[in-house]
Design a protein around this motif. Sequence first.
Motif, PDB file in Angstrom:
ATOM      1  N   LEU A  34       0.830  -1.211   0.000  1.00  0.00           N
ATOM      2  CA  LEU A  34       0.000   0.000   0.000  1.00  0.00           C
ATOM      3  C   LEU A  34       0.862   1.258   0.000  1.00  0.00           C
ATOM      4  CD1 LEU A  34      -2.773  -1.124   2.503  1.00  0.00           C
ATOM      5  CD2 LEU A  34      -3.124  -0.558   0.097  1.00  0.00           C
ATOM      6  N   ASN A  35       1.911   1.265   0.811  1.00  0.00           N
ATOM      7  CA  ASN A  35       2.796   2.431   0.832  1.00  0.00           C
ATOM      8  C   ASN A  35       3.469   2.656  -0.516  1.00  0.00           C
ATOM      9  OD1 ASN A  35       2.791   3.857   3.372  1.00  0.00           O
ATOM     10  ND2 ASN A  35       3.614   2.025   4.325  1.00  0.00           N
ATOM     11  N   LEU A  36       3.876   1.581  -1.150  1.00  0.00           N
ATOM     12  CA  LEU A  36       4.518   1.701  -2.457  1.00  0.00           C
ATOM     13  C   LEU A  36       3.552   2.208  -3.516  1.00  0.00           C
ATOM     14  CD1 LEU A  36       6.580  -1.611  -2.374  1.00  0.00           C
ATOM     15  CD2 LEU A  36       7.551   0.679  -2.547  1.00  0.00           C
ATOM     16  N   SER A  37       2.336   1.692  -3.518  1.00  0.00           N
ATOM     17  CA  SER A  37       1.356   2.065  -4.538  1.00  0.00           C
ATOM     18  C   SER A  37       0.782   3.456  -4.315  1.00  0.00           C
ATOM     19  CB  SER A  37       0.224   1.042  -4.593  1.00  0.00           C
ATOM     20  OG  SER A  37      -0.569   1.109  -3.422  1.00  0.00           O
ATOM     21  N   GLN A  38       0.778   3.896  -3.051  1.00  0.00           N
ATOM     22  CA  GLN A  38       0.191   5.195  -2.703  1.00  0.00           C
ATOM     23  C   GLN A  38       1.257   6.266  -2.447  1.00  0.00           C
ATOM     24  OE1 GLN A  38      -3.415   5.570  -2.614  1.00  0.00           O
ATOM     25  NE2 GLN A  38      -2.970   3.677  -3.715  1.00  0.00           N
ATOM     26  N   GLN A  39       2.468   6.006  -2.916  1.00  0.00           N
ATOM     27  CA  GLN A  39       3.584   6.921  -2.679  1.00  0.00           C
ATOM     28  C   GLN A  39       3.226   8.354  -3.058  1.00  0.00           C
ATOM     29  OE1 GLN A  39       6.313   6.269  -1.212  1.00  0.00           O
ATOM     30  NE2 GLN A  39       7.516   8.083  -1.596  1.00  0.00           N
TER      31      GLN A  39
ATOM     32  N   TYR B 118      -4.245  -6.449   0.255  1.00  0.00           N
ATOM     33  CA  TYR B 118      -3.821  -5.179  -0.355  1.00  0.00           C
ATOM     34  C   TYR B 118      -4.804  -4.729  -1.428  1.00  0.00           C
ATOM     35  CZ  TYR B 118      -1.472  -2.811  -4.287  1.00  0.00           C
ATOM     36  OH  TYR B 118      -1.184  -2.006  -5.344  1.00  0.00           O
ATOM     37  N   GLN B 119      -5.180  -5.649  -2.311  1.00  0.00           N
ATOM     38  CA  GLN B 119      -6.075  -5.305  -3.415  1.00  0.00           C
ATOM     39  C   GLN B 119      -7.466  -4.938  -2.905  1.00  0.00           C
ATOM     40  OE1 GLN B 119      -4.819  -5.210  -6.724  1.00  0.00           O
ATOM     41  NE2 GLN B 119      -6.659  -3.941  -6.882  1.00  0.00           N
ATOM     42  N   ALA B 120      -7.937  -5.641  -1.870  1.00  0.00           N
ATOM     43  CA  ALA B 120      -9.259  -5.346  -1.310  1.00  0.00           C
ATOM     44  C   ALA B 120      -9.296  -3.955  -0.709  1.00  0.00           C
ATOM     45  CB  ALA B 120      -9.631  -6.382  -0.262  1.00  0.00           C
ATOM     46  N   ILE B 121      -8.243  -3.575  -0.020  1.00  0.00           N
ATOM     47  CA  ILE B 121      -8.170  -2.223   0.566  1.00  0.00           C
ATOM     48  C   ILE B 121      -8.091  -1.177  -0.543  1.00  0.00           C
ATOM     49  CG2 ILE B 121      -6.760  -0.648   1.944  1.00  0.00           C
ATOM     50  CD1 ILE B 121      -6.005  -3.101   3.672  1.00  0.00           C
ATOM     51  N   LEU B 122      -7.287  -1.453  -1.553  1.00  0.00           N
ATOM     52  CA  LEU B 122      -7.147  -0.535  -2.684  1.00  0.00           C
ATOM     53  C   LEU B 122      -8.489  -0.345  -3.377  1.00  0.00           C
ATOM     54  CD1 LEU B 122      -4.496   0.802  -3.584  1.00  0.00           C
ATOM     55  CD2 LEU B 122      -4.345  -0.884  -5.407  1.00  0.00           C
ATOM     56  N   ASP B 123      -9.200  -1.450  -3.625  1.00  0.00           N
ATOM     57  CA  ASP B 123     -10.493  -1.399  -4.313  1.00  0.00           C
ATOM     58  C   ASP B 123     -11.569  -0.726  -3.494  1.00  0.00           C
ATOM     59  OD1 ASP B 123      -9.291  -2.743  -6.399  1.00  0.00           O
ATOM     60  OD2 ASP B 123     -10.160  -4.697  -5.913  1.00  0.00           O
TER      61      ASP B 123
ATOM     62  N   THR C  94       0.574   7.726   3.647  1.00  0.00           N
ATOM     63  CA  THR C  94       1.629   7.070   4.412  1.00  0.00           C
ATOM     64  C   THR C  94       0.984   6.231   5.507  1.00  0.00           C
ATOM     65  OG1 THR C  94       3.109   8.949   4.034  1.00  0.00           O
ATOM     66  CG2 THR C  94       3.721   7.404   5.771  1.00  0.00           C
ATOM     67  N   ILE C  95       1.278   4.941   5.507  1.00  0.00           N
ATOM     68  CA  ILE C  95       0.677   4.026   6.476  1.00  0.00           C
ATOM     69  C   ILE C  95       1.753   3.522   7.429  1.00  0.00           C
ATOM     70  CG2 ILE C  95      -0.639   1.899   6.782  1.00  0.00           C
ATOM     71  CD1 ILE C  95      -1.519   2.224   3.839  1.00  0.00           C
TER      72      ILE C  95
END
Length: 240
Positions: free
Chosen positions: A53-58, A230-235, A62-63
């Motif tokens: 998540l941190n990498l994708s939301q850079q 990760y994908q569920a949180i992103l979605d 910030t988590i």
Amino acid sequence: MKKLFVIICLLLAAGCGAGNNEYNAVAFGDSNTRGANYPIRDYPENEKWVNLLNLSQQGKVTIYNAGIGGETTEDARKRLEKDVLNRHPETVFIMFGTNDAVVLQSGEPRVEKKRFEANLLYFIDEIRKNGGHPVLITCLPIVEGNGKDKLYYSRYEKIYYDAGKGARNWHNSYNDIVREIAKREQLPLIDHWRNMVRAAGGDTDSDLIASGLIDPSGNHMTPKGARILYQAILDSGLLK
């Protein structure tokens, strides 16, 4: 450059990147939040769900990873202020239950269900008073094991779970408490249990083992399993 980028992002995930001790979000949980099995299994650090998540939301989110291996909700009460509230997060992902549900030789769980519920409600109340938004996450399905593949039962005696119709069913009864609280308190719920079962194509040991989502301990995620969370949180759009 790519290696340097990953290192910087992992430092952010570990709590070194946000000023004034403030974070957009905190992941509050046990070893499946911490990714405590990753060094043991030689899994890549950047494949932990918080790091993904941190990498994708850079640059956007910030988590802080406030997971500690082996902890119950009872343990976590003692550090809520230090590890969560003092970081002033907008969102707090709460994922406990795997250790709470462990049945001891006395025949009693580490944390009784009523106390588990009370602890979760305490977290929710304190986070809300602090201006944050709690998000509940259910725990993964236990792979019990038998014969040569003992998995969960290699560390926890099967006989203690017979009354609960097996460890997997017993652990999911703690998830039912999480689901009920989410409904009652009108909170977002990431039902990681159901997502993993769906991805595995069933909730039997054979389904879960074949899926590659759960490591040989029977109660920790592989990178493949972590990517589902990760994908569920992103979605869900909860980090927008």
